[in-house]
Design a protein around this motif. Structure first.
Motif, PDB file in Angstrom:
ATOM      1  N   THR A 161       9.931  93.653   7.971  1.00 53.31           N
ATOM      2  CA  THR A 161      10.234  93.051   9.269  1.00 53.31           C
ATOM      3  C   THR A 161       9.677  91.642   9.366  1.00 53.31           C
ATOM      4  N   VAL A 203      12.442  84.392  16.194  1.00 54.82           N
ATOM      5  CA  VAL A 203      12.571  85.845  16.175  1.00 54.82           C
ATOM      6  C   VAL A 203      12.031  86.422  17.473  1.00 54.82           C
ATOM      7  N   ASP A 243      12.144  92.635  15.600  1.00 53.27           N
ATOM      8  CA  ASP A 243      12.691  93.108  14.343  1.00 53.27           C
ATOM      9  C   ASP A 243      12.115  94.491  14.070  1.00 53.27           C
ATOM     10  N   ARG A 263      17.456  96.190  13.019  1.00 49.80           N
ATOM     11  CA  ARG A 263      18.030  95.164  13.903  1.00 49.80           C
ATOM     12  C   ARG A 263      17.035  94.027  14.078  1.00 49.80           C
ATOM     13  N   LEU A 264      17.504  92.818  13.827  1.00 51.21           N
ATOM     14  CA  LEU A 264      16.708  91.614  14.014  1.00 51.21           C
ATOM     15  C   LEU A 264      17.340  90.822  15.143  1.00 51.21           C
ATOM     16  N   SER A 265      16.556  90.494  16.164  1.00 49.33           N
ATOM     17  CA  SER A 265      17.054  89.734  17.312  1.00 49.33           C
ATOM     18  C   SER A 265      16.368  88.377  17.336  1.00 49.33           C
ATOM     19  N   HIS A 276      21.788  89.414  18.080  1.00 49.36           N
ATOM     20  CA  HIS A 276      21.333  90.673  17.481  1.00 49.36           C
ATOM     21  C   HIS A 276      22.115  90.901  16.194  1.00 49.36           C
ATOM     22  N   ARG A 282      21.017  95.027   9.742  1.00 46.66           N
ATOM     23  CA  ARG A 282      21.031  95.080   8.286  1.00 46.66           C
ATOM     24  C   ARG A 282      21.938  96.204   7.771  1.00 46.66           C
ATOM     25  N   LEU A 319      18.119  84.114   7.996  1.00 44.32           N
ATOM     26  CA  LEU A 319      18.915  85.269   8.384  1.00 44.32           C
ATOM     27  C   LEU A 319      20.348  84.894   8.019  1.00 44.32           C
TER      28      LEU A 319
END
Length: 166
Positions: A5, A30, A33, A37-39, A66, A69, A103
């Protein structure tokens, strides 16, 4: 696929790739994370105003984006002046990859717009998708892309869209 993360507040470059080339690169921060899901949050990254007819993206807009992966889309919440919600712009992409402070999301030409009130749900760029040749050279990816678009559209029409990002 990495499950490591990224800490909230970490700067990251969002890199949108299309047909093997960088389409857009912009800095973001960021927000969260969870390993899947990474926002991130970023200001409108393009120069000037982009008027689609159903929404205008303009300087001062803020995007909370959003990325997953393990899913074939990205959902971008768009807020204008005074944090007024404009809606959600969804890119159909291959699952996001996070590495070396970037990203990376590969745009597959399909998009969906959902208005703030949920009343307008628009499938976008299906002509570009057809012209891309993805169905011919990678039919499995094309099928995943179309399934992702159908999933997002159905969630929006059922009023369950925001559950994705809550």
């Amino acid at each position: 696929m990495s499950t490591s993360t990224v800490e909230p507040g970490t700067p990251i470059d969002v890199v949108l790739v299309k047909a093997g080339r960088t389409k857009l690169r912009y800095p973001a921060s960021v927000e969260s994370d969870d390993g899947t899901r990474l926002s991130v949050r970023a200001p409108w990254a393009a120069a000037g105003v982009r008027d689609f007819g159903f929404v205008r993206f303009e300087p001062g807009d803020v995007f909370t984006e959003h990325y997953w992966r393990d899913r074939w889309y990205a959902v971008k919440e768009v807020r204008g002046a005074g944090s007024v919600l404009k809606g959600w712009y969804c890119d159909i992409t291959r699952p996001a990859v996070v590495r070396d402070g970037e990203l990376i999301a590969e745009d597959l030409d399909l998009d969906l717009w959902v208005s703030a009130d949920g009343a307008t749900v628009l499938r976008l760029d299906e002509d570009e998708f057809a012209a891309s040749g993805l169905s011919e050279h990678d039919p499995k990816a094309a099928a995943r892309a179309l399934a992702a678009l159908d999933e997002l559209e159905l969630l929006a029409k059922l009023g369950k869209f925001t559950a994705l990002i809550d």
